[in-house]
Design an enzyme around this catalytic site. Structure first.
Site, mmCIF file in Angstrom:
data_model
loop_
_atom_site.group_PDB
_atom_site.id
_atom_site.type_symbol
_atom_site.label_atom_id
_atom_site.label_comp_id
_atom_site.label_asym_id
_atom_site.label_seq_id
_atom_site.Cartn_x
_atom_site.Cartn_y
_atom_site.Cartn_z
ATOM 1 N N ARG A 63 72.762 56.944 40.438
ATOM 2 C CA ARG A 63 74.133 57.157 41.355
ATOM 3 C C ARG A 63 73.902 57.091 42.654
ATOM 4 O O ARG A 63 72.575 56.916 43.170
ATOM 5 C CB ARG A 63 74.596 58.426 40.714
ATOM 6 C CG ARG A 63 73.606 59.696 41.266
ATOM 7 C CD ARG A 63 74.102 61.068 40.481
ATOM 8 N NE ARG A 63 75.423 61.359 41.124
ATOM 9 C CZ ARG A 63 75.871 62.266 42.177
ATOM 10 N NH1 ARG A 63 74.850 62.255 43.069
ATOM 11 N NH2 ARG A 63 76.984 62.255 42.338
ATOM 12 N N LEU A 64 74.985 56.899 43.450
ATOM 13 C CA LEU A 64 74.864 57.159 44.739
ATOM 14 C C LEU A 64 76.185 57.758 45.152
ATOM 15 O O LEU A 64 77.131 57.696 44.764
ATOM 16 C CB LEU A 64 75.026 55.605 45.356
ATOM 17 C CG LEU A 64 74.824 55.384 46.761
ATOM 18 C CD1 LEU A 64 73.531 55.884 47.319
ATOM 19 C CD2 LEU A 64 75.048 53.839 47.130
ATOM 20 N N ASP A 65 75.967 58.932 46.145
ATOM 21 C CA ASP A 65 76.902 59.767 46.302
ATOM 22 C C ASP A 65 78.255 58.956 46.973
ATOM 23 O O ASP A 65 78.130 58.135 47.594
ATOM 24 C CB ASP A 65 76.406 60.975 47.475
ATOM 25 C CG ASP A 65 75.208 61.765 46.904
ATOM 26 O OD1 ASP A 65 75.151 62.018 45.619
ATOM 27 O OD2 ASP A 65 74.342 62.205 47.537
ATOM 28 N N ARG A 66 79.308 59.976 46.641
ATOM 29 C CA ARG A 66 80.423 59.315 47.127
ATOM 30 C C ARG A 66 80.585 58.993 48.900
ATOM 31 O O ARG A 66 80.990 58.044 48.948
ATOM 32 C CB ARG A 66 81.699 60.226 46.954
ATOM 33 C CG ARG A 66 82.924 59.781 47.285
ATOM 34 C CD ARG A 66 83.794 60.877 46.843
ATOM 35 N NE ARG A 66 85.364 60.429 47.203
ATOM 36 C CZ ARG A 66 86.377 61.437 47.567
ATOM 37 N NH1 ARG A 66 86.121 62.624 47.668
ATOM 38 N NH2 ARG A 66 87.755 60.935 47.753
ATOM 39 N N SER A 68 77.852 58.061 50.590
ATOM 40 C CA SER A 68 76.999 57.243 50.840
ATOM 41 C C SER A 68 77.273 55.729 50.524
ATOM 42 O O SER A 68 78.330 55.501 49.663
ATOM 43 C CB SER A 68 75.707 57.339 50.078
ATOM 44 O OG SER A 68 75.262 58.690 50.485
#
Length: 201
Positions: A63-66, A68
């Site tokens: 995942r990749l934070d919102r 980022s």
């Protein structure tokens, strides 16, 4: 005398696809969730991957934070997805972070050695000061600056994936992150992809 129980078979969910494996590299824009549906509160209008990738049976590997930006890998190969996402594989991930404050050698040394966070000491990271990337796209919305405080750019390579780890690490050494872009995962890089663009690896 009771009969011994047979060992229960456990299905391995990390399976290979029935057809050919597919690996997609996406430049995830800021503000987009790393999932295809919004499982948040009813009535929310958060943007998801479905706005950018219309490919059946591929799922994010990690995942990749919102808040980022940058490289997100999607695949239909469960084993590959597991290898990319699971922390035990120690697959290196490289980030470019714009931080607030003066980047000192002391701060870099702490990042390289390992930073103490609430969930323990981080693994040693590769950390160096870099010039602002001249190829970087403008962020929408723009980063909020404080004119009275300097800012700079770091390149960080981690081999673990704790929640919001880069932001917590830079904050712990007195350098709050203003903007965060993931540039590389293992041997895959963002290349020339613009926000919302994707290509097959």
């Amino acid at each position: 005398m009771a009969k011994p129980r047979k060992p229960r078979l456990v299905r391995n969910r990390a399976t290979r696809p029935a057809g050919p494996s597919r690996v997609i590299l996406l430049n995830k824009p800021w503000g987009v969730l790393s999932q295809f549906t919004d499982k948040g509160t009813e009535g929310s209008a958060r943007e998801t991957l479905s706005s950018y990738v219309n490919v059946p049976q591929v799922y994010p590997a990690g995942r990749l934070d919102r808040d980022s930006e940058g490289l997100l890998i999607l695949t239909n190969d469960g084993r590959l997805q597991h290898r990319i996402a699971h922390p035990d594989t120690k697959l290196p991930k490289t980030y470019l972070a714009q931080v607030e404050g003066e980047i000192t050698e002391e701060a870099l040394a702490l990042l390289r050695k390992g930073v103490t966070l609430k969930d323990g000491i981080t693994r040693p990271a590769k950390a160096r000061r870099i010039d602002p990337p001249d190829w970087l796209w403008p962020r929408d919305p723009p980063v909020r600056y404080r004119k009275s405080v300097p800012d700079g750019w770091l390149e960080l390579t981690l081999t673990e994936g704790r929640n919001r780890q880069v932001r917590r690490m830079t904050a712990a050494v007195g350098l709050p992150t203003l903007r965060l872009i993931r540039w590389q995962i293992g041997g895959w890089t963002l290349g020339g992809l613009q926000p919302g663009q994707w290509r097959d690896a």
